[in-house]
Design an enzyme around this catalytic site. Structure first.
Site, PDB file in Angstrom:
ATOM      1  N   VAL A 130      -0.491  -1.709   5.402  1.00  0.00           N
ATOM      2  CA  VAL A 130      -1.772  -1.065   5.095  1.00  0.00           C
ATOM      3  C   VAL A 130      -2.493  -1.049   6.427  1.00  0.00           C
ATOM      4  O   VAL A 130      -2.912  -2.097   6.936  1.00  0.00           O
ATOM      5  CB  VAL A 130      -2.587  -1.834   4.044  1.00  0.00           C
ATOM      6  CG1 VAL A 130      -3.864  -1.072   3.723  1.00  0.00           C
ATOM      7  CG2 VAL A 130      -1.774  -2.052   2.776  1.00  0.00           C
ATOM      8  N   GLU A 131      -2.625   0.121   7.009  1.00  0.00           N
ATOM      9  CA  GLU A 131      -3.157   0.235   8.370  1.00  0.00           C
ATOM     10  C   GLU A 131      -4.599   0.714   8.334  1.00  0.00           C
ATOM     11  O   GLU A 131      -4.910   1.758   7.775  1.00  0.00           O
ATOM     12  CB  GLU A 131      -2.284   1.195   9.168  1.00  0.00           C
ATOM     13  CG  GLU A 131      -0.880   0.627   9.365  1.00  0.00           C
ATOM     14  CD  GLU A 131       0.096   1.606   9.965  1.00  0.00           C
ATOM     15  OE1 GLU A 131       0.446   1.452  11.140  1.00  0.00           O
ATOM     16  OE2 GLU A 131       0.514   2.517   9.247  1.00  0.00           O
ATOM     17  N   GLY A 132      -5.474  -0.079   8.950  1.00  0.00           N
ATOM     18  CA  GLY A 132      -6.894   0.220   8.947  1.00  0.00           C
ATOM     19  C   GLY A 132      -7.610  -0.541   7.846  1.00  0.00           C
ATOM     20  O   GLY A 132      -7.820  -0.013   6.757  1.00  0.00           O
TER      21      GLY A 132
END
Length: 500
Positions: free
Chosen positions: A90-92
């Site tokens: 899960v990026e950000g």
């Protein structure tokens, strides 16, 4: 009453009954709404179908070529642990806005996830073994960060049309005074970890304007969480699908509107009155609209034929984007020989050959006692490796590891997993990357419908291309475009001019 009059009355009654029946069926059809076929059951296709369903468009048919939903979110069992061969992070997270995927993962589904530590200053290995001095490496990292900061300011000053866009490499040359960009092994591996490891392509082909700064991290935060759950990251897609598709008591999708396996779409015919979708097994499905959620890589091949051919502007914009390749190679060992602990999650191999088994991640935190390593390759290295045997790849990797750790007893890996996204005709890569000069005008064209044919996917996201949240939000956006036409009769989709 004469027999002729009686016959006439009977005939009239029959005609009236038929008329009432037709009217009733017509009203039922109108109430049911339009029929929509969705090609592909990855994140964007499932998200689009959910959005349509919530708007009352429930006459859906989802055609998926493989035997599963989730697309490029795909877990695999590897030596007793479930690993993600596709999307993993899960990026950000922990920024000003909420990444829409994060609460689903962390609160609703409670999937095991781990904050990733990307620090590598103490973990860069020389080509022939041993570590580089930390102070020397930190100086290079600081210089790369300073150059990127200057690039961010330059990027913000460029016109939105993309007409003055330059590559990240051109920016580095401008501010770093290196004629050929990063050239020493340490410069190259730091550069690789900063850019290729994220975008899957080198700075020489990647747009400065649309990737620096990265909108995902600017909007949602700098933190990234690695999903390592036995259920798999793809559970997010199943969760979204289960909100509108029927499931059995075990949670398995049993809805007849989802067709898996052996429904490879090979032809989409479209006209002003509807669409016809033909599959490899010669089946034909008709509908009012079709939503194509295949990868950009598939659109760039001849797997699906459109009749009539897509207009030139659409074909051109499909080919303007890059379909990158990002390969995560998992290895299992009989024992651990690499360092673990705080600040040791990642280590880099500074080869004179850029990107050659450069980025390593030890997985002790995520899979305790598994003795597993993950090495990532991209772009040309990915394509090269896909065309050789796993044994060849393992031999190359073992040579690299024994060079990195010359004083250690490095045993042969007992197992290896090499995904082949580029060779898979249903994907032809992992995600889209922004090439130089491509602006949000081209993304708008990529997303724009052609008649009754609509398009979605992470490649149609105007800010978050290449990310899970980009695919999710793109599905919603494309579905809303279709809803505007089907329900509100607002079918004209305006693409602002490139220089507007």
């Amino acid at each position: 009453m004469s027999s002729s009059t009686s016959s006439a009355l009977v005939l009239a009654a029959a005609v009236l009954l038929a008329a009432l029946t037709v009217a009733q069926h017509g009203s039922l059809a109108a109430a049911a709404g339009p029929r929509v076929i969705i090609v592909g059951a990855g994140m964007s296709g499932i998200s689009a179908a959910k959005t349509l369903s919530e708007a009352g468009i429930t006459d859906l048919l989802i055609l998926e070529a493989t035997d599963r939903i989730g697309g490029r979110m795909h877990k695999k069992n590897f030596s007793g642990i479930n690993v993600e061969i596709g999307a993993n992070w899960v990026e950000g997270v922990n920024g000003g806005k909420m990444n829409p995927i994060w609460p689903i993962v962390n609160e609703t589904l409670k999937l095991r996830n781990f904050l990733t530590d990307f620090s590598v200053a103490t973990n860069i290995y020389k080509e022939d073994g041993g570590l580089y001095d930390e102070a020397y490496v930190q100086k290079i990292i600081d210089r790369a960060d300073a150059v990127e900061s200057k690039g961010e300011k330059l990027s913000a000053s460029l016109p939105a049309s993309g007409s003055d866009d330059i590559s990240i490499l051109a920016m580095q040359r401008l501010y770093d005074h290196q004629p050929n960009g990063p050239a020493t092994p340490v410069d190259m591996v730091v550069d690789y970890f900063k850019y290729d490891f994220e975008g899957a392509e080198p700075p020489r082909v990647t747009s400065l304007q649309t990737t620096v700064p990265n909108p995902t991290f600017t909007d949602f935060g700098e933190d990234e969480y690695f999903v390592a759950d036995h259920l798999g990251y793809e559970t997010v897609v199943h969760y979204l699908a289960g909100q509108y598709l029927k499931t059995d008591s075990s949670g398995k999708i049993v809805d007849p509107r989802l067709l898996l396996n052996k429904v490879v779409v090979t032809e989409i015919s479209y006209s002003s009155s509807g669409v016809s979708v033909r599959t490899e097994d010669k089946s034909v499905y008709k509908a009012d609209y079709v939503m194509v959620s295949t990868s950009l890589g598939v659109l760039q091949t001849d797997l699906i034929h459109f009749k009539p051919k897509l207009p030139t502007w659409k074909i051109l914009v499909i080919y303007q984007f890059d379909m990158a390749v990002y390969t995560k190679i998992f290895l299992k060992f009989p024992k651990r020989f690499w360092p673990v602990g705080k600040g040791k999650e990642f280590f880099l191999y500074a080869s004179t050959r850029r990107g050659y088994y450069a980025a390593w991640q030890q997985l002790e935190k995520q899979y305790p006692g598994a003795n597993a390593l993950l090495v990532t390759v991209t772009d040309e290295e990915s394509r090269r490796i896909e065309q050789q045997s796993d044994n060849q790849t393992k031999a190359e990797i073992m040579e690299v590891l024994r060079k990195m750790f010359p004083g250690e007893d490095v045993p042969d890996a007992t197992d290896i997993l090499v995904p082949r996204w580029w060779s898979d005709r249903f994907y032809k890569g992992t995600y889209a990357n922004w090439p130089v000069g491509v602006s949000r005008y081209e993304v708008d064209q990529l997303r724009a419908p052609v008649g009754r044919v609509y398009f979605t996917g992470e490649h149609t996201s105007d800010k978050y291309t290449g990310y899970v949240h980009g695919a999710y939000l793109a599905g919603i956006d494309s579905a809303e475009i279709l809803i505007n036409c089907a329900q509100k009769k607002m079918c004209k989709y305006l693409v602002k001019g490139k220089y507007d």
